[in-house]
Write a protein that holds these residues in place. Structure first.
Motif, PDB file in Angstrom:
ATOM      1  N   ARG A   7       0.891  -1.289  -0.033  1.00 37.04           N
ATOM      2  CA  ARG A   7      -0.077  -0.126   0.019  1.00 37.04           C
ATOM      3  C   ARG A   7       0.686   1.157  -0.059  1.00 37.04           C
ATOM      4  NH1 ARG A   7      -2.868  -2.585  -1.849  1.00 37.04           N
ATOM      5  NH2 ARG A   7      -4.814  -3.573  -1.096  1.00 37.04           N
ATOM      6  N   ASN A   8       0.634   1.945  -0.878  1.00 36.62           N
ATOM      7  CA  ASN A   8       1.250   3.550  -1.157  1.00 36.62           C
ATOM      8  C   ASN A   8       2.716   3.521  -0.916  1.00 36.62           C
ATOM      9  OD1 ASN A   8      -1.410   4.580  -1.561  1.00 36.62           O
ATOM     10  ND2 ASN A   8      -1.732   4.133   0.445  1.00 36.62           N
ATOM     11  N   LEU A   9       3.434   2.418  -1.522  1.00 34.85           N
ATOM     12  CA  LEU A   9       4.917   2.715  -1.421  1.00 34.85           C
ATOM     13  C   LEU A   9       5.435   3.570  -2.191  1.00 34.85           C
ATOM     14  CD1 LEU A   9       6.261  -1.190  -1.429  1.00 34.85           C
ATOM     15  CD2 LEU A   9       6.150   0.356   0.471  1.00 34.85           C
ATOM     16  N   ARG A  10       6.372   4.510  -1.621  1.00 32.76           N
ATOM     17  CA  ARG A  10       6.948   5.427  -2.611  1.00 32.76           C
ATOM     18  C   ARG A  10       8.698   5.458  -2.226  1.00 32.76           C
ATOM     19  NH1 ARG A  10       3.912   9.505  -4.281  1.00 32.76           N
ATOM     20  NH2 ARG A  10       5.724  10.971  -4.431  1.00 32.76           N
ATOM     21  N   LYS A  11       9.294   5.655  -3.170  1.00 34.16           N
ATOM     22  CA  LYS A  11      10.869   5.779  -3.200  1.00 34.16           C
ATOM     23  C   LYS A  11      11.483   6.746  -4.200  1.00 34.16           C
ATOM     24  CE  LYS A  11      14.969   4.304  -1.641  1.00 34.16           C
ATOM     25  NZ  LYS A  11      15.443   4.696  -0.204  1.00 34.16           N
ATOM     26  N   GLU A  12      12.164   7.430  -3.815  1.00 35.48           N
ATOM     27  CA  GLU A  12      12.497   8.766  -4.567  1.00 35.48           C
ATOM     28  C   GLU A  12      14.077   8.605  -4.842  1.00 35.48           C
ATOM     29  OE1 GLU A  12      12.115  13.514  -5.262  1.00 35.48           O
ATOM     30  OE2 GLU A  12      10.946  12.354  -4.002  1.00 35.48           O
ATOM     31  N   TYR A  13      14.569   8.759  -6.000  1.00 33.12           N
ATOM     32  CA  TYR A  13      16.020   8.796  -6.164  1.00 33.12           C
ATOM     33  C   TYR A  13      16.147  10.172  -7.214  1.00 33.12           C
ATOM     34  CZ  TYR A  13      16.315   3.859  -5.111  1.00 33.12           C
ATOM     35  OH  TYR A  13      16.277   2.403  -4.431  1.00 33.12           O
ATOM     36  N   PRO A  14      17.326  10.551  -7.291  1.00 38.71           N
ATOM     37  CA  PRO A  14      17.778  11.694  -8.099  1.00 38.71           C
ATOM     38  C   PRO A  14      17.024  11.511  -9.367  1.00 38.71           C
ATOM     39  CG  PRO A  14      19.855  11.167  -6.840  1.00 38.71           C
ATOM     40  CD  PRO A  14      18.764   9.802  -6.826  1.00 38.71           C
ATOM     41  N   SER A  15      16.998  10.564 -10.178  1.00 45.27           N
ATOM     42  CA  SER A  15      16.559  10.194 -11.434  1.00 45.27           C
ATOM     43  C   SER A  15      15.371   9.565 -11.581  1.00 45.27           C
ATOM     44  CB  SER A  15      17.658   9.839 -12.307  1.00 45.27           C
ATOM     45  OG  SER A  15      18.126   8.421 -11.859  1.00 45.27           O
ATOM     46  N   THR A  44      10.716  -2.128  -6.817  1.00 43.99           N
ATOM     47  CA  THR A  44       9.369  -2.328  -6.219  1.00 43.99           C
ATOM     48  C   THR A  44       9.592  -3.713  -5.432  1.00 43.99           C
ATOM     49  OG1 THR A  44       8.318  -1.226  -7.675  1.00 43.99           O
ATOM     50  CG2 THR A  44       6.866  -3.083  -6.320  1.00 43.99           C
ATOM     51  N   ILE A  45      10.163  -4.680  -6.102  1.00 42.01           N
ATOM     52  CA  ILE A  45      10.520  -6.063  -5.220  1.00 42.01           C
ATOM     53  C   ILE A  45      11.335  -5.951  -4.193  1.00 42.01           C
ATOM     54  CG2 ILE A  45      11.585  -8.255  -5.692  1.00 42.01           C
ATOM     55  CD1 ILE A  45      10.376  -8.514  -8.427  1.00 42.01           C
ATOM     56  N   LYS A  46      12.342  -5.253  -4.432  1.00 43.12           N
ATOM     57  CA  LYS A  46      13.369  -4.905  -3.149  1.00 43.12           C
ATOM     58  C   LYS A  46      12.721  -4.087  -1.979  1.00 43.12           C
ATOM     59  CE  LYS A  46      17.787  -5.726  -5.508  1.00 43.12           C
ATOM     60  NZ  LYS A  46      19.197  -5.129  -6.030  1.00 43.12           N
ATOM     61  N   SER A  47      11.667  -3.315  -2.379  1.00 38.43           N
ATOM     62  CA  SER A  47      11.035  -2.469  -1.369  1.00 38.43           C
ATOM     63  C   SER A  47      10.200  -3.355  -0.616  1.00 38.43           C
ATOM     64  CB  SER A  47      10.671  -1.411  -1.829  1.00 38.43           C
ATOM     65  OG  SER A  47      11.333  -0.447  -2.681  1.00 38.43           O
ATOM     66  N   ILE A  48       9.619  -4.015  -1.227  1.00 39.91           N
ATOM     67  CA  ILE A  48       8.665  -5.074  -0.412  1.00 39.91           C
ATOM     68  C   ILE A  48       9.097  -6.049   0.260  1.00 39.91           C
ATOM     69  CG2 ILE A  48       6.747  -4.572  -2.182  1.00 39.91           C
ATOM     70  CD1 ILE A  48       7.060  -7.379  -3.117  1.00 39.91           C
ATOM     71  N   SER A  56       8.115   5.629   2.239  1.00 44.02           N
ATOM     72  CA  SER A  56       6.957   5.477   2.901  1.00 44.02           C
ATOM     73  C   SER A  56       6.134   4.608   2.291  1.00 44.02           C
ATOM     74  CB  SER A  56       6.177   6.913   2.642  1.00 44.02           C
ATOM     75  OG  SER A  56       5.868   7.147   1.232  1.00 44.02           O
ATOM     76  N   GLY A  57       4.953   4.069   3.006  1.00 47.96           N
ATOM     77  CA  GLY A  57       4.077   3.082   2.287  1.00 47.96           C
ATOM     78  C   GLY A  57       4.215   2.169   3.557  1.00 47.96           C
ATOM     79  N   GLU A  58       3.350   0.774   3.094  1.00 49.54           N
ATOM     80  CA  GLU A  58       3.215  -0.277   4.080  1.00 49.54           C
ATOM     81  C   GLU A  58       3.166  -1.426   3.411  1.00 49.54           C
ATOM     82  OE1 GLU A  58      -0.368   0.520   6.044  1.00 49.54           O
ATOM     83  OE2 GLU A  58       0.189   2.142   7.427  1.00 49.54           O
ATOM     84  N   VAL A  59       3.778  -2.679   3.836  1.00 46.11           N
ATOM     85  CA  VAL A  59       3.700  -3.837   3.388  1.00 46.11           C
ATOM     86  C   VAL A  59       3.562  -4.974   4.274  1.00 46.11           C
ATOM     87  CG1 VAL A  59       5.228  -5.720   2.213  1.00 46.11           C
ATOM     88  CG2 VAL A  59       5.633  -3.221   1.656  1.00 46.11           C
ATOM     89  N   GLY A 204       7.304   4.232 -12.879  1.00 42.23           N
ATOM     90  CA  GLY A 204       7.394   4.276 -11.417  1.00 42.23           C
ATOM     91  C   GLY A 204       5.923   4.249 -10.877  1.00 42.23           C
ATOM     92  N   GLU A 205       4.892   3.908 -11.812  1.00 40.37           N
ATOM     93  CA  GLU A 205       3.508   3.857 -11.390  1.00 40.37           C
ATOM     94  C   GLU A 205       2.917   2.826 -11.661  1.00 40.37           C
ATOM     95  OE1 GLU A 205       1.545   8.106 -11.427  1.00 40.37           O
ATOM     96  OE2 GLU A 205       2.842   8.009 -13.064  1.00 40.37           O
ATOM     97  N   ILE A 206       2.024   2.161 -10.884  1.00 39.26           N
ATOM     98  CA  ILE A 206       1.266   1.108 -11.144  1.00 39.26           C
ATOM     99  C   ILE A 206       0.035   1.529 -12.170  1.00 39.26           C
ATOM    100  CG2 ILE A 206      -0.467  -0.757 -10.313  1.00 39.26           C
ATOM    101  CD1 ILE A 206       2.470  -1.097  -9.723  1.00 39.26           C
TER     102      ILE A 206
END
Length: 249
Positions: A7-15, A44-48, A56-59, A204-206
């Motif tokens: 739910r609502n995972l966000r990850k920001e890199y410079p590019s 996404t996979i590494k984040s979950i 931010s977000g929840e898994v 970067g968007e579903i």
């Protein structure tokens, strides 16, 4: 039954930005995670899995939040990036004798069953395995400790057509035993052969997370294959990005 909720995972890199990623994975179903290279599949996979820390977000897995239950959850899942990182010169049986000590749920009967199913010789070393067999070795380890879900990053990439087809057949057999499989790919024919559900990511968007038949019904035009549909949608996205770029210039 949903065994993974993102739910609502966000990850920001410079590019690059991963923006409000949300989807679920169902028990006993094969979910294909489709998107072009650089779309955000691996992030996404590494984040979950908390290999990359999202901003931010929840898994949650099996109804448990990943935060605070990571050790317990990891015992019930299997992950493969498509490569083998085990000791390349040690025999498979020697590697297994070490790995089994880390899992209370290790099942020697399951190990022997999947060893036969995958046609693996545990006298061989990882360096002696083909690319397809290396993927199967990773799956063997995961399934022998009772993994209830497999999360696989591009498992068919680089495989010859025969090995890819064989691996997809393995996925279908595991599904029949109640194992959930979530695998990323940019090969649409793999999804057409075995996927029950499709999660489509672009920039970067579903874009969509639906059962395959519903995805086809909603997005495909008459006579289009799944590949045709994805390519058309990607071109539309690319045109939108170009138009935004012109307006902002």
């Amino acid at each position: 039954m949903s065994i993974v909720e993102v739910r609502n995972l966000r990850k920001e890199y410079p590019s690059f930005q991963m923006k409000d990623i949300s989807f679920s994975i169902q028990k006993g179903r094969i979910t294909g995670f489709i998107g072009r290279n650089g779309a955000g599949k691996t992030t996404t996979i590494k984040s979950i899995l908390n290999l990359v820390h999202p901003d931010s977000g929840e898994v949650s897995f099996f109804g448990l939040p990943l935060v605070g239950h990571e050790s317990e959850i990891r015992k019930r899942i299997g992950y493969s990036s498509g490569t083998v990182s085990w000791y390349p010169r040690k025999r498979i049986r020697d590697i297994v004798s070490i790995v089994r000590e880390f899992y209370e749920t290790w099942d020697d009967e399951a190990y022997r069953r999947y060893l036969a199913l995958f046609d693996l010789d545990d006298n061989k070393t990882p360096r002696e395995l083909s690319e397809g067999m290396k993927v199967k070795f990773n799956l063997l380890i995961a399934l022998s400790h009772g993994a209830e879900i497999l999360i696989l990053d591009e498992p068919t990439s680089g495989l010859d057509p025969f090995s890819r087809d064989e691996l997809l057949g393995v996925f279908s057999e595991l599904k029949a035993h109640g194992v959930a499989i979530f695998f990323s790919t940019h090969i649409t024919s793999d999804l057409e052969k075995c996927a029950d559900d499709i999660v489509y990511i672009s920039d970067g968007e579903i874009v969509s997370a639906l059962p395959k038949k519903d995805f086809t019904k909603e997005y495909s035009q008459e006579g289009e294959s799944l590949e045709d549909t994805i390519l058309r949608m990607e071109r539309m996205k690319q045109n939108e990005r170009m138009e935004r770029g012109v307006k902002n210039a």
